[in-house]
Design a protein around this motif. Sequence first.
Motif, short mmCIF file in Angstrom:
data_model
loop_
_atom_site.label_atom_id
_atom_site.label_comp_id
_atom_site.label_asym_id
_atom_site.label_seq_id
_atom_site.Cartn_x
_atom_site.Cartn_y
_atom_site.Cartn_z
N SER A 1 0.84 -1.19 0.00
CA SER A 1 0.00 0.00 0.00
C SER A 1 0.88 1.24 0.00
O SER A 1 2.07 1.18 0.28
CB SER A 1 -0.91 0.00 1.22
N ARG A 4 2.45 1.90 3.46
CA ARG A 4 3.61 1.06 3.77
C ARG A 4 4.84 1.54 3.02
O ARG A 4 5.95 1.57 3.58
CB ARG A 4 3.30 -0.39 3.43
N GLU A 8 8.18 2.63 4.95
CA GLU A 8 9.44 1.93 4.70
C GLU A 8 10.52 2.90 4.25
O GLU A 8 11.67 2.83 4.71
CB GLU A 8 9.24 0.82 3.68
N VAL A 21 7.26 -7.14 10.38
CA VAL A 21 5.83 -7.32 10.10
C VAL A 21 5.40 -8.71 10.56
O VAL A 21 5.94 -9.72 10.12
CB VAL A 21 5.53 -7.13 8.60
N MET A 23 1.88 -9.37 10.87
CA MET A 23 0.53 -9.62 10.38
C MET A 23 0.19 -8.57 9.32
O MET A 23 0.60 -7.43 9.43
CB MET A 23 -0.45 -9.49 11.56
N GLU A 24 -0.51 -8.97 8.30
CA GLU A 24 -1.03 -8.04 7.31
C GLU A 24 -2.53 -8.20 7.26
O GLU A 24 -3.04 -9.32 7.16
CB GLU A 24 -0.40 -8.31 5.94
N LEU A 25 -3.23 -7.08 7.34
CA LEU A 25 -4.69 -7.10 7.33
C LEU A 25 -5.19 -6.35 6.11
O LEU A 25 -4.50 -5.48 5.57
CB LEU A 25 -5.23 -6.49 8.62
N GLY A 26 -6.42 -6.64 5.72
CA GLY A 26 -6.95 -6.12 4.47
C GLY A 26 -7.62 -4.76 4.53
O GLY A 26 -7.99 -4.23 3.49
N THR A 28 -8.15 -0.81 6.93
CA THR A 28 -7.81 0.04 8.06
C THR A 28 -8.65 -0.31 9.27
O THR A 28 -8.15 -0.31 10.40
CB THR A 28 -8.01 1.52 7.68
N VAL A 31 -7.16 -3.22 11.01
CA VAL A 31 -5.94 -2.83 11.72
C VAL A 31 -6.30 -2.15 13.03
O VAL A 31 -5.75 -2.48 14.09
CB VAL A 31 -5.06 -1.90 10.84
N SER A 42 0.55 -0.08 14.81
CA SER A 42 0.67 0.14 13.38
C SER A 42 0.84 1.63 13.13
O SER A 42 0.78 2.45 14.04
CB SER A 42 -0.59 -0.36 12.66
#
Length: 107
Positions: A1, A4, A8, A21, A23-26, A28, A31, A42
Motif C-alpha cells: 500500500s 507502507r 518503509e 511485520v 501480520m497483514e490485514l486487508g 484500516t 488494523v 501500526s
Amino acid sequence: SAIRSVVERTLKEMGDIPLNVQMELGSTTAVKEAIESGLGFSILSRTDVQRKLEAGVLVQVEGLSIPWSFKLIRHRSAPLSMVEKDFYEFVLSMREQQKVGKLEGVA
C-alpha cells in the motif's frame, strides 16, 4: 500500500530501521480493531484514527513523524463542474493557509 511504501522509505532514511511485520490485514478497520485488542501497533493516517484518538481508545506514539503528501489530480481535458471548481479552490486555499501558518511559526 502507499502507506507502507512511505513508512518503509522514511524508516530507511532514519537509519535503515527494519520493519518486523507479523501480520497483514486487508483494511484500516481491521488494523484498528487489532490494535484495540492489544495485538501490537501500526502506522495509520491521523484522519483514519481521529475519532479513536479523541475518545482515548488509541494513543499516538510520540517521536516519529512521517511526511505525507497527496496530489490533487484530474483528467487534463475534462471540464470541471462548479462543485469541482469550488473543491479545487478550497484545497488551494487550505494549502496557502498552511504555508502561512508554517511561516508564522518560524518567525
